[in-house]
Design a protein around this motif. Structure first.
Motif, PDB file in Angstrom:
ATOM      1  N   THR A  49      -0.239 -26.541 -28.475  1.00  0.00           N
ATOM      2  CA  THR A  49      -1.051 -27.875 -29.502  1.00  0.00           C
ATOM      3  C   THR A  49      -2.172 -28.668 -29.680  1.00  0.00           C
ATOM      4  O   THR A  49      -3.139 -28.283 -30.085  1.00  0.00           O
ATOM      5  N   TRP A  50      -2.945 -27.163 -27.848  1.00  0.00           N
ATOM      6  CA  TRP A  50      -4.270 -27.706 -27.571  1.00  0.00           C
ATOM      7  C   TRP A  50      -5.317 -26.363 -28.101  1.00  0.00           C
ATOM      8  O   TRP A  50      -6.081 -26.662 -28.529  1.00  0.00           O
ATOM      9  N   TRP A  51      -4.746 -25.540 -29.394  1.00  0.00           N
ATOM     10  CA  TRP A  51      -4.955 -25.422 -30.135  1.00  0.00           C
ATOM     11  C   TRP A  51      -6.552 -25.662 -30.932  1.00  0.00           C
ATOM     12  O   TRP A  51      -7.835 -25.503 -31.883  1.00  0.00           O
ATOM     13  N   ILE A  52      -5.559 -27.008 -31.482  1.00  0.00           N
ATOM     14  CA  ILE A  52      -6.546 -27.924 -32.602  1.00  0.00           C
ATOM     15  C   ILE A  52      -7.226 -28.183 -31.909  1.00  0.00           C
ATOM     16  O   ILE A  52      -8.623 -28.632 -32.987  1.00  0.00           O
ATOM     17  N   ALA A  53      -8.134 -28.643 -30.774  1.00  0.00           N
ATOM     18  CA  ALA A  53      -9.534 -29.039 -30.564  1.00  0.00           C
ATOM     19  C   ALA A  53      -9.753 -27.281 -31.038  1.00  0.00           C
ATOM     20  O   ALA A  53     -11.141 -28.019 -31.430  1.00  0.00           O
ATOM     21  N   LEU A  54      -9.649 -26.542 -31.594  1.00  0.00           N
ATOM     22  CA  LEU A  54     -10.608 -25.050 -30.947  1.00  0.00           C
ATOM     23  C   LEU A  54     -10.894 -25.948 -32.709  1.00  0.00           C
ATOM     24  O   LEU A  54     -11.830 -24.235 -33.317  1.00  0.00           O
ATOM     25  N   LEU A  55     -10.368 -26.466 -33.654  1.00  0.00           N
ATOM     26  CA  LEU A  55     -11.248 -26.681 -35.480  1.00  0.00           C
ATOM     27  C   LEU A  55     -11.961 -27.115 -35.221  1.00  0.00           C
ATOM     28  O   LEU A  55     -12.595 -26.991 -36.530  1.00  0.00           O
ATOM     29  N   LEU A  56     -12.846 -27.894 -34.111  1.00  0.00           N
ATOM     30  CA  LEU A  56     -14.329 -28.511 -34.085  1.00  0.00           C
ATOM     31  C   LEU A  56     -14.778 -27.632 -34.079  1.00  0.00           C
ATOM     32  O   LEU A  56     -16.293 -27.576 -33.796  1.00  0.00           O
ATOM     33  N   VAL A  57     -14.950 -25.833 -33.291  1.00  0.00           N
ATOM     34  CA  VAL A  57     -15.091 -25.074 -33.114  1.00  0.00           C
ATOM     35  C   VAL A  57     -15.755 -24.370 -33.986  1.00  0.00           C
ATOM     36  O   VAL A  57     -15.318 -23.684 -34.598  1.00  0.00           O
ATOM     37  N   PRO A  58     -17.600 -24.304 -34.498  1.00  0.00           N
ATOM     38  CA  PRO A  58     -17.913 -23.278 -35.477  1.00  0.00           C
ATOM     39  C   PRO A  58     -17.187 -22.049 -35.442  1.00  0.00           C
ATOM     40  O   PRO A  58     -17.098 -21.420 -34.555  1.00  0.00           O
ATOM     41  N   VAL A  59     -17.443 -20.774 -36.382  1.00  0.00           N
ATOM     42  CA  VAL A  59     -16.571 -19.682 -36.592  1.00  0.00           C
ATOM     43  C   VAL A  59     -15.226 -19.830 -35.784  1.00  0.00           C
ATOM     44  O   VAL A  59     -14.168 -19.400 -36.437  1.00  0.00           O
ATOM     45  N   VAL A  60     -14.599 -19.749 -34.357  1.00  0.00           N
ATOM     46  CA  VAL A  60     -13.173 -20.207 -34.135  1.00  0.00           C
ATOM     47  C   VAL A  60     -12.267 -20.896 -34.741  1.00  0.00           C
ATOM     48  O   VAL A  60     -11.330 -20.315 -34.797  1.00  0.00           O
ATOM     49  N   ASN A  61     -13.549 -21.779 -35.573  1.00  0.00           N
ATOM     50  CA  ASN A  61     -12.348 -23.008 -36.732  1.00  0.00           C
ATOM     51  C   ASN A  61     -12.074 -21.577 -37.667  1.00  0.00           C
ATOM     52  O   ASN A  61     -10.317 -21.780 -37.620  1.00  0.00           O
ATOM     53  N   ILE A  62     -12.362 -21.597 -37.962  1.00  0.00           N
ATOM     54  CA  ILE A  62     -11.970 -20.104 -39.433  1.00  0.00           C
ATOM     55  C   ILE A  62     -10.724 -19.876 -38.365  1.00  0.00           C
ATOM     56  O   ILE A  62      -9.868 -19.300 -39.476  1.00  0.00           O
ATOM     57  N   PHE A  63     -10.765 -18.607 -37.466  1.00  0.00           N
ATOM     58  CA  PHE A  63      -9.499 -17.831 -36.908  1.00  0.00           C
ATOM     59  C   PHE A  63      -8.190 -18.844 -36.616  1.00  0.00           C
ATOM     60  O   PHE A  63      -7.279 -17.904 -36.557  1.00  0.00           O
ATOM     61  N   VAL A  64      -8.079 -19.904 -36.123  1.00  0.00           N
ATOM     62  CA  VAL A  64      -7.514 -20.613 -35.773  1.00  0.00           C
ATOM     63  C   VAL A  64      -6.853 -21.312 -36.794  1.00  0.00           C
ATOM     64  O   VAL A  64      -5.362 -21.027 -36.813  1.00  0.00           O
ATOM     65  N   PHE A  65      -7.957 -21.796 -37.578  1.00  0.00           N
ATOM     66  CA  PHE A  65      -6.748 -22.495 -39.146  1.00  0.00           C
ATOM     67  C   PHE A  65      -5.868 -20.847 -40.079  1.00  0.00           C
ATOM     68  O   PHE A  65      -4.953 -21.339 -39.874  1.00  0.00           O
ATOM     69  N   TYR A  66      -6.411 -20.369 -40.096  1.00  0.00           N
ATOM     70  CA  TYR A  66      -6.012 -19.421 -40.922  1.00  0.00           C
ATOM     71  C   TYR A  66      -4.455 -18.499 -39.955  1.00  0.00           C
ATOM     72  O   TYR A  66      -3.523 -18.259 -40.244  1.00  0.00           O
ATOM     73  N   GLY A  67      -4.762 -18.360 -37.952  1.00  0.00           N
ATOM     74  CA  GLY A  67      -3.633 -18.130 -37.424  1.00  0.00           C
ATOM     75  C   GLY A  67      -2.955 -18.866 -37.615  1.00  0.00           C
ATOM     76  O   GLY A  67      -1.208 -18.334 -37.471  1.00  0.00           O
ATOM     77  N   ILE A  68      -2.729 -20.641 -37.690  1.00  0.00           N
ATOM     78  CA  ILE A  68      -1.943 -21.733 -37.628  1.00  0.00           C
ATOM     79  C   ILE A  68      -0.829 -21.469 -38.878  1.00  0.00           C
ATOM     80  O   ILE A  68       0.114 -21.572 -39.178  1.00  0.00           O
ATOM     81  N   TYR A  69      -2.064 -21.194 -40.142  1.00  0.00           N
ATOM     82  CA  TYR A  69      -1.016 -21.225 -41.306  1.00  0.00           C
ATOM     83  C   TYR A  69      -0.515 -19.875 -41.786  1.00  0.00           C
ATOM     84  O   TYR A  69       1.097 -20.022 -42.219  1.00  0.00           O
TER      85      TYR A  69
END
Length: 468
Positions: A49-69
């Protein structure tokens, strides 16, 4: 019309996601809350769940969002490439379809050993990740190129409307997305390779300027992101879409008459819109006791730290009036900006504070060229519209033919920063061609104060603030 279509598609997608949440034993309303929605998905897919903090990091947030989705739809057995592609490109079709398909059921948390053992898949874990990364790069590149892009405010030229450290979303859809003119490029790099340096693009293939239909026309006083036109010159010589991104307020439309008199902007001989947060420079004289830097920072005053007395502060008119009431302040005097203004002709005497009138070129407008008008429009004719231009003793030659007029092929715009005495804008380099327009700044999604304390680094009052 496009807003209506986009709104309906978003609502239908949310409806489908809501019903899938319910199939997974979750409360559907949780799909409506950004970040919390991703937090819930991370929980039901067994992601940290700490991955959610990475959604605030530009570029990284793209991979995190699609990974979770993708993890979420994999938890329903949707593991094929075309299903992932459809979930990104047409979610308003496939999400409701899966939600109403009785054969599509929540199978369990995807990232658990139990799930992998019970529902084995022929792809290796490494191959599955590779596919996900490739697809995420392609999808994110399409979204960044045609829909919406994140942008950070690096300088104070738009203070106080926009602050240094504001992270914006810039919509490509409002004015219509440009078809990439330099399509061969390294993903997520604008013009320079990260770490290694060097060009992040190839000009082996180039595409002529074309803009797809947008939601709206460009309007006067919009806050616009555009490519810096002077990077057409040495030492950069960059193609249009790889020139540095700038953000300013569009104050002059095609065909407008622009002028400035004693720091006051006029459009078509009428006083221009003045943002309440517009800053100008002021000299501040004290009784000798000086001004405390900490107090200036606390009041959000932008100031030149190289000065001691007098101080040069970039502040609003209201703040300047308030400073005059400080007990140790003796004088507050408006700064006179005598920088030479476009087109930098010594005989004009134009400065950043006083210039014009000047007509902004409009498509199909024919200008009469003579020794007075030629300096204003020569760059647009030669650099931006690609003509050879020569000024000879017997007249002006365009593409080898002597002429005293020229008809423009594009619309042009006049851009200025809201921080008038601390902005590099059209007063310095002139018109911005329509093919340089990137998109419209729509809202601030994060604001980071580098001078803030540990608890005040994030400017919470600016999150999700619309841009006017």
């Amino acid at each position: 019309m496009w807003y209506i279509i986009g709104g309906i598609a978003s609502l239908v997608s949310l409806y489908g996601l809501w019903r899938l949440f319910e199939k997974a034993g979750l409360q559907g309303w949780k799909t409506l809350i950004p970040f919390y929605r991703e937090y819930v998905i991370a929980q039901v897919t067994a992601r940290p769940t700490w991955w959610i903090a990475l959604l605030l990091v530009p570029v990284v947030n793209i991979f995190v969002f699609y990974g979770i989705y993708f993890d979420f739809i994999k938890s329903f057995g949707r593991r094929r490439f075309w299903e992932h592609a459809a979930a990104v490109l047409v979610p308003f079709v496939v999400l409701p379809m899966w939600a109403h398909d009785s054969n599509v059921q929540y199978l369990g948390a995807y990232h658990t050993e139990e799930f992998q053992e019970k529902y084995p898949y022929t792809k290796s874990f490494a191959r599955e990740w590779a596919d996900a990364i490739v697809f995420a790069v392609v999808a994110a590149s399409l979204i960044r190129g045609f829909l919406i892009e994140a942008y950070m405010i690096p300088t104070g030229s738009m203070e106080r409307s926009l602050l240094v450290g504001d992270f914006l979303f810039v919509s490509k859809l409002n004015y219509g997305p440009r078809v990439p003119m330099t399509p061969l490029a390294f993903p997520f790099a604008h013009h320079t390779m990260p770490v290694t340096g060097g060009k992040a693009y190839s000009e082996f293939i180039t595409v002529p300027y074309k803009r797809l239909p947008g939601f709206q026309d460009i309007k006067r006083n919009d806050v616009v992101v555009f490519n810096y036109p002077m990077e057409a010159d040495e030492p950069y010589n960059r193609p249009i879409d790889k020139r540095e991104n700038y953000i300013k307020r569009l104050v002059g439309m095609p065909g407008d008459k622009v002028s400035m008199k004693n720091k006051h902007l006029f459009i078509n001989d009428q006083p221009a819109f003045t943002d309440k947060n517009m800053q100008q420079a002021y000299w501040v004289f004290t009784d000798g006791s000086g001004l405390d830097d900490a107090v200036l920072v606390q009041n959000r005053f932008e100031f030149d730290r190289s000065f001691v007395e007098p101080y040069l502060l970039h502040i609003t008119a209201d703040e300047a009036a308030g400073l005059k009431k400080w007990s140790n302040v003796k004088q507050v005097i408006a700064f006179s900006n005598q920088n030479s203004a476009f087109p930098h002709v010594s005989t004009s005497g134009w400065t950043f504070d006083t210039f014009g009138p000047l007509i902004v070129p409009q498509k199909d407008w024919t200008v009469t060229l003579d020794t007075l008008t030629f300096p204003f429009y020569e760059r647009a004719i030669r650099v931006y519209e690609g003509n050879s231009v020569d000024l000879k003793s017997d007249g002006i030659y365009i593409n080898g033919r002597k002429t005293d007029r020229y008809t423009f092929q594009m619309n042009y715009y006049w851009m200025m920063g809201d921080n008038r005495d601390n902005s590099e804008d059209s007063r310095g380099w002139g018109f911005v061609p329509e093919n340089h327009i990137v998109g419209k700044a729509i809202f601030v999604w994060l604001s980071w104060d580098k001078d803030g304390t540990f608890l005040s680094k994030i400017r919470w009052n600016r999150l999700f603030r619309g841009i006017e």
